[in-house]
Design a protein around this motif. Structure first.
Motif, short mmCIF file in Angstrom:
data_model
loop_
_atom_site.label_atom_id
_atom_site.label_comp_id
_atom_site.label_asym_id
_atom_site.label_seq_id
_atom_site.Cartn_x
_atom_site.Cartn_y
_atom_site.Cartn_z
N LYS A 134 50.91 -33.19 22.31
CA LYS A 134 51.70 -32.38 21.19
C LYS A 134 50.84 -31.29 20.69
O LYS A 134 49.66 -31.29 20.60
N LEU A 135 51.54 -30.16 20.41
CA LEU A 135 50.89 -28.85 19.93
C LEU A 135 50.31 -28.99 18.36
O LEU A 135 51.01 -29.73 17.71
N THR A 136 49.42 -28.50 18.32
CA THR A 136 48.89 -28.27 16.60
C THR A 136 49.92 -27.28 16.08
O THR A 136 50.67 -26.69 16.81
N VAL A 137 49.66 -27.50 14.65
CA VAL A 137 50.44 -26.57 13.73
C VAL A 137 50.21 -25.04 14.10
O VAL A 137 51.07 -24.46 14.26
N GLU A 138 49.03 -24.85 14.45
CA GLU A 138 48.65 -23.28 14.73
C GLU A 138 49.20 -22.97 16.10
O GLU A 138 49.86 -22.07 16.30
#
Length: 215
Positions: A74-78
């Motif tokens: 899963k991608l980070t918020v950034e």
């Protein structure tokens, strides 16, 4: 228009071949959008413009690092923020070419939603033309039907559930989604044919060239 079309074909391959996980995505979106626009009854010139817009729709991803595009977790918020920027760069790249404002909007608005919750410009329904609405549905359909690092491609029922949910929430144009499923087999088969051509080119020619350069 013919020259721009040829250039868009070149960039279609550059965009797709940036990552092995998206090697057929743009080809699929472009073909799906073209068939939908034909079924919708758009004029011939508009259909040609739709193919160009489909080919260009992810050109902004050329600046996105592969470490993000190919990340299996899963991608980070950034990282998600970086991904979202691609539509802004798509718009500015195409808009910088004189006379292509409509194609720029069709291509770059594929993550806009009818309620204004999309990106990059948070357009409302009245600001999102039919071309953009078609490419949005084509992009979602193609993306969720493809295999990705973090999941397998979805089947027709799962795709219908997702798209219907978004039409129920007034995020997507119901007419376009219904047009897709009224002609699902035809559209799906056409998309698969174009994606198979792209994959063959990628595996037999592009990867060979890359290997030769590496040596």
């Amino acid at each position: 228009m013919e020259d721009i079309s040829l250039i868009s074909n070149l960039y279609r391959d550059l965009i797709d071949f940036k990552s092995r996980f998206t090697a057929t995505h743009t080809s699929g979106v472009s073909e799906c959008a073209v068939v939908l626009s034909e079924l919708f009854g758009m004029a011939e010139l508009d259909v040609k413009s739709m193919r160009i817009a489909g080919n260009f729709h992810d050109i902004g991803k050329l600046i996105i690092p592969n470490s993000i595009l190919e990340k299996p977790e899963k991608l980070t918020v950034e990282e998600y923020g970086v991904i979202r920027c691609h539509t802004y760069y798509t718009y500015n790249t195409i808009y910088s070419i004189g006379g292509l404002q409509r194609i720029a909007e069709w291509a770059a608005y594929h993550h806009e939603k009818l309620d204004g919750s999309g990106y990059p410009f948070h357009c409302k329904a009245e600001e999102i033309g039919t071309g953009s609405r078609i490419i949005t549905v084509a992009d979602i359909f193609t993306a969720i039907s493809e295999d990705r690092p973090y999941r397998k491609g979805m089947d027709k029922d799962a795709i219908h559930k997702i798209l219907k949910s978004q039409t129920d929430k007034k995020l997507l144009d119901k007419r376009i989604v219904e047009l897709l499923f009224d002609n699902y087999e035809t559209i799906s088969n056409q998309v698969k044919i174009e994606q198979a051509k792209a994959l063959e080119f990628y595996e037999k020619r592009f990867l060979t060239i890359v290997d030769e350069i590496a040596q």
